[in-house]
Motif scaffolding. Structure first.
Motif, PDB file in Angstrom:
ATOM      1  N   THR A 142       0.894  -0.678   0.174  1.00 42.43           N
ATOM      2  CA  THR A 142      -0.017   0.011   0.210  1.00 42.43           C
ATOM      3  C   THR A 142       0.721   1.190   0.186  1.00 42.43           C
ATOM      4  N   SER A 143       2.230   1.804   0.248  1.00 43.16           N
ATOM      5  CA  SER A 143       3.159   2.156   0.423  1.00 43.16           C
ATOM      6  C   SER A 143       4.621   1.788   0.411  1.00 43.16           C
ATOM      7  N   PRO A 144       5.130   3.054   0.548  1.00 42.63           N
ATOM      8  CA  PRO A 144       6.744   2.208   0.250  1.00 42.63           C
ATOM      9  C   PRO A 144       6.995   2.036   1.326  1.00 42.63           C
ATOM     10  N   GLY A 145       8.264   1.143   1.268  1.00 44.95           N
ATOM     11  CA  GLY A 145       8.503   0.575   2.735  1.00 44.95           C
ATOM     12  C   GLY A 145       9.437   1.115   3.476  1.00 44.95           C
ATOM     13  N   THR A 146       9.907   2.495   3.269  1.00 46.02           N
ATOM     14  CA  THR A 146      10.662   3.506   4.101  1.00 46.02           C
ATOM     15  C   THR A 146       9.121   3.692   5.553  1.00 46.02           C
ATOM     16  N   THR A 147       9.872   4.178   6.507  1.00 42.95           N
ATOM     17  CA  THR A 147       8.984   4.798   7.663  1.00 42.95           C
ATOM     18  C   THR A 147       9.515   5.961   8.369  1.00 42.95           C
ATOM     19  N   SER A 148       8.131   6.761   8.764  1.00 44.10           N
ATOM     20  CA  SER A 148       8.698   7.517   9.066  1.00 44.10           C
ATOM     21  C   SER A 148       8.139   8.273  10.483  1.00 44.10           C
ATOM     22  N   PRO A 149       8.400   8.936  11.206  1.00 47.52           N
ATOM     23  CA  PRO A 149       7.973   9.478  12.647  1.00 47.52           C
ATOM     24  C   PRO A 149       6.679   9.912  12.521  1.00 47.52           C
ATOM     25  N   ALA A 150       6.028   9.770  13.172  1.00 45.66           N
ATOM     26  CA  ALA A 150       4.414  10.059  13.649  1.00 45.66           C
ATOM     27  C   ALA A 150       4.280  11.531  13.628  1.00 45.66           C
ATOM     28  N   ALA A 151       3.207  11.667  12.483  1.00 45.48           N
ATOM     29  CA  ALA A 151       3.312  13.248  12.590  1.00 45.48           C
ATOM     30  C   ALA A 151       2.273  13.909  13.909  1.00 45.48           C
ATOM     31  N   PRO A 152       2.926  15.029  14.396  1.00 50.48           N
ATOM     32  CA  PRO A 152       1.710  15.224  15.960  1.00 50.48           C
ATOM     33  C   PRO A 152       0.451  15.870  15.710  1.00 50.48           C
ATOM     34  N   ALA A 153      -0.267  15.737  16.657  1.00 48.05           N
ATOM     35  CA  ALA A 153      -2.085  14.802  16.556  1.00 48.05           C
ATOM     36  C   ALA A 153      -2.409  15.988  16.083  1.00 48.05           C
ATOM     37  N   THR A 154      -2.083  17.181  16.588  1.00 46.94           N
ATOM     38  CA  THR A 154      -2.562  18.589  16.388  1.00 46.94           C
ATOM     39  C   THR A 154      -2.277  18.861  14.349  1.00 46.94           C
ATOM     40  N   SER A 155      -1.731  17.815  14.031  1.00 48.47           N
ATOM     41  CA  SER A 155      -0.920  18.256  12.870  1.00 48.47           C
ATOM     42  C   SER A 155      -2.319  16.990  11.331  1.00 48.47           C
ATOM     43  N   ALA A 156      -2.916  17.526  10.488  1.00 48.10           N
ATOM     44  CA  ALA A 156      -4.027  16.583  10.079  1.00 48.10           C
ATOM     45  C   ALA A 156      -3.443  16.224   8.387  1.00 48.10           C
ATOM     46  N   VAL A 157      -3.693  15.324   8.163  1.00 48.99           N
ATOM     47  CA  VAL A 157      -2.936  13.854   7.325  1.00 48.99           C
ATOM     48  C   VAL A 157      -3.807  14.496   6.191  1.00 48.99           C
ATOM     49  N   LYS A 158      -3.975  14.202   4.803  1.00 44.70           N
ATOM     50  CA  LYS A 158      -4.876  14.392   3.537  1.00 44.70           C
ATOM     51  C   LYS A 158      -4.333  14.579   2.505  1.00 44.70           C
ATOM     52  N   ALA A 159      -4.592  13.174   1.873  1.00 46.98           N
ATOM     53  CA  ALA A 159      -4.287  13.314   0.768  1.00 46.98           C
ATOM     54  C   ALA A 159      -5.249  14.265  -0.370  1.00 46.98           C
ATOM     55  N   LYS A 160      -4.931  14.465  -1.719  1.00 39.46           N
ATOM     56  CA  LYS A 160      -5.367  15.364  -2.938  1.00 39.46           C
ATOM     57  C   LYS A 160      -5.858  14.865  -3.973  1.00 39.46           C
ATOM     58  N   VAL A 161      -6.040  13.321  -3.387  1.00 39.94           N
ATOM     59  CA  VAL A 161      -7.035  12.644  -4.030  1.00 39.94           C
ATOM     60  C   VAL A 161      -8.046  12.199  -2.939  1.00 39.94           C
ATOM     61  N   ASP A 162      -9.514  12.013  -3.564  1.00 40.61           N
ATOM     62  CA  ASP A 162     -10.433  11.652  -2.373  1.00 40.61           C
ATOM     63  C   ASP A 162     -10.440  10.808  -3.117  1.00 40.61           C
ATOM     64  N   VAL A 163     -10.487   9.684  -2.302  1.00 38.81           N
ATOM     65  CA  VAL A 163     -10.422   8.422  -2.357  1.00 38.81           C
ATOM     66  C   VAL A 163     -11.549   7.701  -2.337  1.00 38.81           C
ATOM     67  N   CYS A 164     -12.269   7.971  -1.438  1.00 42.21           N
ATOM     68  CA  CYS A 164     -14.307   7.650  -1.325  1.00 42.21           C
ATOM     69  C   CYS A 164     -14.788   7.771  -2.347  1.00 42.21           C
ATOM     70  N   ALA A 165     -14.214   9.143  -3.473  1.00 38.70           N
ATOM     71  CA  ALA A 165     -14.978   9.710  -5.050  1.00 38.70           C
ATOM     72  C   ALA A 165     -14.877   8.510  -5.745  1.00 38.70           C
ATOM     73  N   LEU A 166     -13.643   7.565  -5.607  1.00 32.58           N
ATOM     74  CA  LEU A 166     -13.799   6.965  -7.101  1.00 32.58           C
ATOM     75  C   LEU A 166     -14.307   6.322  -7.217  1.00 32.58           C
ATOM     76  N   LEU A 167     -15.180   5.363  -6.960  1.00 33.41           N
ATOM     77  CA  LEU A 167     -16.293   3.764  -6.495  1.00 33.41           C
ATOM     78  C   LEU A 167     -17.558   4.320  -6.213  1.00 33.41           C
ATOM     79  N   THR A 168     -18.428   4.778  -6.700  1.00 36.73           N
ATOM     80  CA  THR A 168     -20.108   5.159  -6.785  1.00 36.73           C
ATOM     81  C   THR A 168     -20.810   3.228  -5.439  1.00 36.73           C
ATOM     82  N   GLY A 169     -21.118   3.496  -4.976  1.00 39.62           N
ATOM     83  CA  GLY A 169     -22.763   2.134  -4.790  1.00 39.62           C
ATOM     84  C   GLY A 169     -22.708   2.023  -5.853  1.00 39.62           C
ATOM     85  N   ASP A 170     -23.132   2.621  -7.020  1.00 41.32           N
ATOM     86  CA  ASP A 170     -24.038   1.573  -8.282  1.00 41.32           C
ATOM     87  C   ASP A 170     -22.800   0.746  -8.851  1.00 41.32           C
TER      88      ASP A 170
END
Length: 227
Positions: free
Chosen positions: A42-70
């Motif tokens: 699902t992602s690169p094998g590299t790891t990184s420190p966890a982001a601070p709780a106050t820093s929201a992460v959001k991809a530019k692609v709306d993954v849940c809009a890629l498929l419809t109910g139909d």
């Protein structure tokens, strides 16, 4: 202290607690995965420190809009009752996941999209794809690396099974810029590259590998229209 002052202080505590509970920076594996969910790169094998709780992460692609109910109903026979999105940072990338929860839990579908985390590094998702699938493919080197990456990065969300891919990635023609199917003992997962973004589709259910590949290709064709 007068009762009125106690009431004011208590009210402020409730407001503070409520604000702290609205953090949206949940990891991509926060949603459950179907019981037949295969091993996934699902992602690169590299790891990184966890982001601070106050820093929201959001991809530019709306993954849940890629498929419809139909889309899902045409493949799985039932429409999703909900779509659960979660995003996480992984090195120079952002991995967004959508868990399409179907009434029959084992039929649920998971989609992961990997995009660049701008400003976090120079390595692009396409470069990572080529390193994983393309390098020494003719000699089997790329295939072995893809299998190892799939094993390393398989989801560990509740409800998922621990499994390993048993066969080398098989190239799938006619999808995006390039596509591969990675089989596992419970089915498989389809990986599709389009420009500098790649996504993974895992279809649940009791179908055999051939049927799951066909269903995954159908869903990928719809996702490619919207990505």
């Amino acid at each position: 202290m007068p009762p009125r002052i106690y009431a004011i202080i208590f009210g402020l505590l409730l407001i503070t607690t409520g604000c702290r509970s609205t953090d949206t920076s949940a990891p991509a594996n926060a949603g459950s995965t179907p019981a037949s969910n295969p091993a996934a790169m699902t992602s690169p094998g590299t790891t990184s420190p966890a982001a601070p709780a106050t820093s929201a992460v959001k991809a530019k692609v709306d993954v849940c809009a890629l498929l419809t109910g139909d889309d899902l109903k045409s493949v799985q026979g039932e429409a999703p009752k909900e779509a659960q999105r979660s995003d996480r940072r992984d090195g120079a990338f952002i991995v967004a996941q959508c868990y399409y929860a179907l009434p029959t839990t084992s039929n649920s579908v998971v989609v992961n999209v990997t995009t660049a985390d701008e400003g976090q590094g120079s390595r692009s998702p396409k470069q990572f794809w080529e390193d994983t699938f393309g390098r020494d493919e003719a000699k089997g080197g790329g295939s072995e690396k893809a299998r190892e990456q799939a094993k390393k990065d398989k989801p560990k969300a509740g409800g998922g099974e621990e499994e390993e891919s048993a066969a080398p990635p098989a190239k799938v023609q006619g999808l995006g810029d390039e596509a591969f199917w990675i089989a596992s003992r419970v089915g498989g997962a389809l990986y599709v590259l389009k420009k500098d973004v790649f996504f993974r589709i895992s279809v649940g259910g009791a179908s055999d590998e051939k049927t799951k590949l066909k269903k995954s290709k159908t869903l990928a064709q719809q996702a490619l229209k919207r990505i």
